[in-house]
Write an enzyme that holds these catalytic residues in place. Sequence first.
Site, PDB file in Angstrom:
ATOM      1  N   CYS A 160       0.795  -1.236   0.000  1.00 33.51           N
ATOM      2  CA  CYS A 160       0.000   0.000   0.000  1.00 33.51           C
ATOM      3  C   CYS A 160       0.828   1.288   0.000  1.00 33.51           C
ATOM      4  O   CYS A 160       0.607   2.160  -0.858  1.00 33.51           O
ATOM      5  CB  CYS A 160      -0.967   0.006   1.179  1.00 33.51           C
ATOM      6  SG  CYS A 160      -1.501  -1.606   1.752  1.00 33.51           S
ATOM      7  N   ARG A 192       6.374 -11.216   5.792  1.00 34.87           N
ATOM      8  CA  ARG A 192       5.885 -10.927   7.134  1.00 34.87           C
ATOM      9  C   ARG A 192       6.373 -12.016   8.075  1.00 34.87           C
ATOM     10  O   ARG A 192       6.334 -13.201   7.739  1.00 34.87           O
ATOM     11  CB  ARG A 192       4.351 -10.875   7.173  1.00 34.87           C
ATOM     12  CG  ARG A 192       3.739  -9.793   6.313  1.00 34.87           C
ATOM     13  CD  ARG A 192       2.220  -9.846   6.347  1.00 34.87           C
ATOM     14  NE  ARG A 192       1.640  -8.910   5.391  1.00 34.87           N
ATOM     15  CZ  ARG A 192       0.342  -8.840   5.104  1.00 34.87           C
ATOM     16  NH1 ARG A 192      -0.509  -9.653   5.722  1.00 34.87           N
ATOM     17  NH2 ARG A 192      -0.106  -7.972   4.214  1.00 34.87           N
ATOM     18  N   GLN A 220       0.907 -11.179  -3.285  1.00 36.36           N
ATOM     19  CA  GLN A 220      -0.507 -10.831  -3.285  1.00 36.36           C
ATOM     20  C   GLN A 220      -0.972 -10.423  -4.689  1.00 36.36           C
ATOM     21  O   GLN A 220      -0.200  -9.852  -5.461  1.00 36.36           O
ATOM     22  CB  GLN A 220      -0.766  -9.657  -2.334  1.00 36.36           C
ATOM     23  CG  GLN A 220      -0.506  -9.965  -0.876  1.00 36.36           C
ATOM     24  CD  GLN A 220      -0.695  -8.735  -0.004  1.00 36.36           C
ATOM     25  OE1 GLN A 220      -0.113  -7.699  -0.249  1.00 36.36           O
ATOM     26  NE2 GLN A 220      -1.526  -8.862   1.018  1.00 36.36           N
ATOM     27  N   ASP A 278      -2.544  -7.878  -5.424  1.00 33.82           N
ATOM     28  CA  ASP A 278      -2.905  -6.664  -4.704  1.00 33.82           C
ATOM     29  C   ASP A 278      -3.248  -5.544  -5.676  1.00 33.82           C
ATOM     30  O   ASP A 278      -2.637  -5.421  -6.741  1.00 33.82           O
ATOM     31  CB  ASP A 278      -1.711  -6.244  -3.844  1.00 33.82           C
ATOM     32  CG  ASP A 278      -2.100  -5.387  -2.666  1.00 33.82           C
ATOM     33  OD1 ASP A 278      -3.305  -5.264  -2.414  1.00 33.82           O
ATOM     34  OD2 ASP A 278      -1.200  -4.860  -2.007  1.00 33.82           O
ATOM     35  N   HIS A 301      -4.915  -1.225  -5.627  1.00 33.32           N
ATOM     36  CA  HIS A 301      -5.475  -0.083  -4.902  1.00 33.32           C
ATOM     37  C   HIS A 301      -6.172   0.821  -5.896  1.00 33.32           C
ATOM     38  O   HIS A 301      -5.610   1.158  -6.939  1.00 33.32           O
ATOM     39  CB  HIS A 301      -4.378   0.658  -4.143  1.00 33.32           C
ATOM     40  CG  HIS A 301      -3.752  -0.178  -3.073  1.00 33.32           C
ATOM     41  ND1 HIS A 301      -2.630  -0.935  -3.307  1.00 33.32           N
ATOM     42  CD2 HIS A 301      -4.122  -0.410  -1.786  1.00 33.32           C
ATOM     43  CE1 HIS A 301      -2.320  -1.590  -2.199  1.00 33.32           C
ATOM     44  NE2 HIS A 301      -3.210  -1.292  -1.263  1.00 33.32           N
ATOM     45  N   LYS A 344     -14.985  -2.378   5.738  1.00 35.15           N
ATOM     46  CA  LYS A 344     -14.449  -3.273   4.714  1.00 35.15           C
ATOM     47  C   LYS A 344     -15.441  -4.384   4.403  1.00 35.15           C
ATOM     48  O   LYS A 344     -16.356  -4.683   5.188  1.00 35.15           O
ATOM     49  CB  LYS A 344     -13.131  -3.887   5.162  1.00 35.15           C
ATOM     50  CG  LYS A 344     -13.227  -4.804   6.372  1.00 35.15           C
ATOM     51  CD  LYS A 344     -11.871  -5.379   6.737  1.00 35.15           C
ATOM     52  CE  LYS A 344     -11.957  -6.215   8.012  1.00 35.15           C
ATOM     53  NZ  LYS A 344     -10.654  -6.813   8.381  1.00 35.15           N
ATOM     54  N   HIS A 348      -8.345  -0.544  -0.849  1.00 32.16           N
ATOM     55  CA  HIS A 348      -7.455  -1.703  -0.910  1.00 32.16           C
ATOM     56  C   HIS A 348      -8.297  -2.896  -1.356  1.00 32.16           C
ATOM     57  O   HIS A 348      -9.375  -3.131  -0.790  1.00 32.16           O
ATOM     58  CB  HIS A 348      -6.875  -2.025   0.469  1.00 32.16           C
ATOM     59  CG  HIS A 348      -6.191  -0.888   1.140  1.00 32.16           C
ATOM     60  ND1 HIS A 348      -4.823  -0.829   1.289  1.00 32.16           N
ATOM     61  CD2 HIS A 348      -6.678   0.240   1.722  1.00 32.16           C
ATOM     62  CE1 HIS A 348      -4.502   0.280   1.945  1.00 32.16           C
ATOM     63  NE2 HIS A 348      -5.610   0.941   2.221  1.00 32.16           N
TER      64      HIS A 348
END
Length: 648
Positions: free
Chosen positions: A344, A373, A391, A393, A395, A475, A521
């Site tokens: 992000c 992580r 991910q 991912d 945005h 969310k 996100h």
Amino acid sequence: MSQISLTFPDGNARSFDKGVTPAEVAESISRSLSKKAISATVDGQHWDLQWPIEADAAISIHTMSDDAPALELIRHDFAHVMARAVQEIWPDVKVTIGPVRDYGWFYDFDRAEPFTPEDLGRIEAKMKEIINARDPVRTEIWGRDEARDFYEARGENFKVELVDRIPEGQPIRMYWHGDWQDLCRGPHLQNTGQLPADAFRLTHVAGAYWLGDSTRPMLQRIYGVAFRNRNDLKAHMTMLEEAAKRDHRKLGREMDLFHMQEEAPGQIFWHPNGWKIYTTLQDYMRRQQERDGYVEVNTPQVVNRRLWEASGHWENYQENMFIVEVDEDHAREKTVNALKPMNCPCHVQVFNQGLKSYRDLPLRMAEFGSCNRYEPSGALHGIMRVRGFTQDDAHIFCEEKDIERETKKFIEFLARIYADLGFTDWSIKLSTRPEKRIGTEESWDHAEESLGNACKAAGYDFEIQEGEGAFYGPKLEFVLTDAIGREWQCGTLQVDPNLPERLDANYIGQDGAKHRPIMLHRAVLGSFERFIGILIENSAGHLPFWLAPRQVVVASIVSEADDYVHEVVAALKAAGVRAEADTRNEKINYKVREHSLAKVPVILAIGAREVEDRTVTVRRLGQKQTSVAALAEIVDELKAAACPPDMA
């Protein structure tokens, strides 16, 4: 005595003496309800029948027919009964904690000798004795010093530490199940006989550090499962047997997909077959994102701590980050960086390059971002729970007015992908504002309403998760149900006005002034690693043909067929099918068993007759019957099957 007003689910209210217990409330309604009652909900809190109610409240009385509260109590009481059974058999064993978890509970014990499978049988038998005794359950609230002295006198040092950890102002509640006592916040059933003696099972033992701290003592953790009746237990045990057959770690070995090793904990060594699944899935996702208007970026994996401090992750997420210190040339001190745990903040940096206008919005920015992580070693689980992952991912930077439209568009995008990957049973959960939050009530109202309206506009119902949103925004969570009924939370969409504010993202609005964008996100798969594990277990390794790493094996029955085998393989490869030859000097039944274990979808067997007729004998995974097909026919059929669903 002063009076309080209790309001029932039907809206009716009645007055009771202050300090009335739910048990007394149930008795006042009917003797039948009093006998069936197991607990209550008081102003949204699960309430023991023995606890006094001191103020006006909404109340509902629960019985064993109320699924969620009944299961919580059953599993919680079984944890206590198991701990009591262990200490009755082995009085020197020290007890620690025993929380409820999915389908059951666990309890951690300090014991010198390891528990054995035979011990679990002894414990189960003792638990049934305790249940049959129908011992009463009672509770008291004690002072901190009294509780500490009680446990110190019994040598229960773990309990002493737990007492010390209870925050000031919270009650220190003591429970007795018969003569056996435990520190617990409750609630519990009213006697041990209310537990279903034929609806539980102790499943296994594992090691666990005290309070999850590797510097603290290693304990033994006994796991159990429990349900309201024997049939539910039987169904669950059948599911566990099926889950063991589908375990992605077992199938990963059989299909030669990946391996893990001690030198890289939580990291995956992908083998050619596994990497083929990975890249095929990634290529599919890339095409889908391009089709839906996303631009793809790639951002650094090692980023200076200054960005993580600005984003808030250094303060709130540092314990999960891998820190990288670098001696820069001529530097007086080391530069501190971190492997990125998420993408992000880096995406905001890309957004911030150059002036953005409202005409540039919405900007849908995607990355197959490699993240790292720290996960405790005990939490790692195959490729489902790892330290290094990628991910899908993205945005979406948009104006506040576009939240609903972009959310609806994303839900439709996600639904199409899940359908292509074989998941038609999934649900949506909407997590709303928590107690501690930032932003105005108006902004929260708009964001929550936008997400709910988007779900409805896309044609989907949703479940409300009160107070489960992030401190900065609500969310959506998208939960898959797999072939054996397990739920997996994969997709997500999070409304975030906070990060653009922290990292000074802005665009020029129609009024010519600077405005903060809203950041959505979003992910569909979550991580490729975990989702591939889910795919493997959902399909029991029988992946969709287009996604299977080894699609066809062409196997010879006699050596005279070898040339034709290679001709068939060449024809399939030319058609875009992943095909390989097996011309080993082995019997065809051996070859079929081996390739079936490896979950190859199609095996084409070729003997003298097939050579003469220019045909193949077709064996499909999971089917006992074979068929014969002409070469041109099977090539066309498999060519179509090998085509990804978005390209068909």
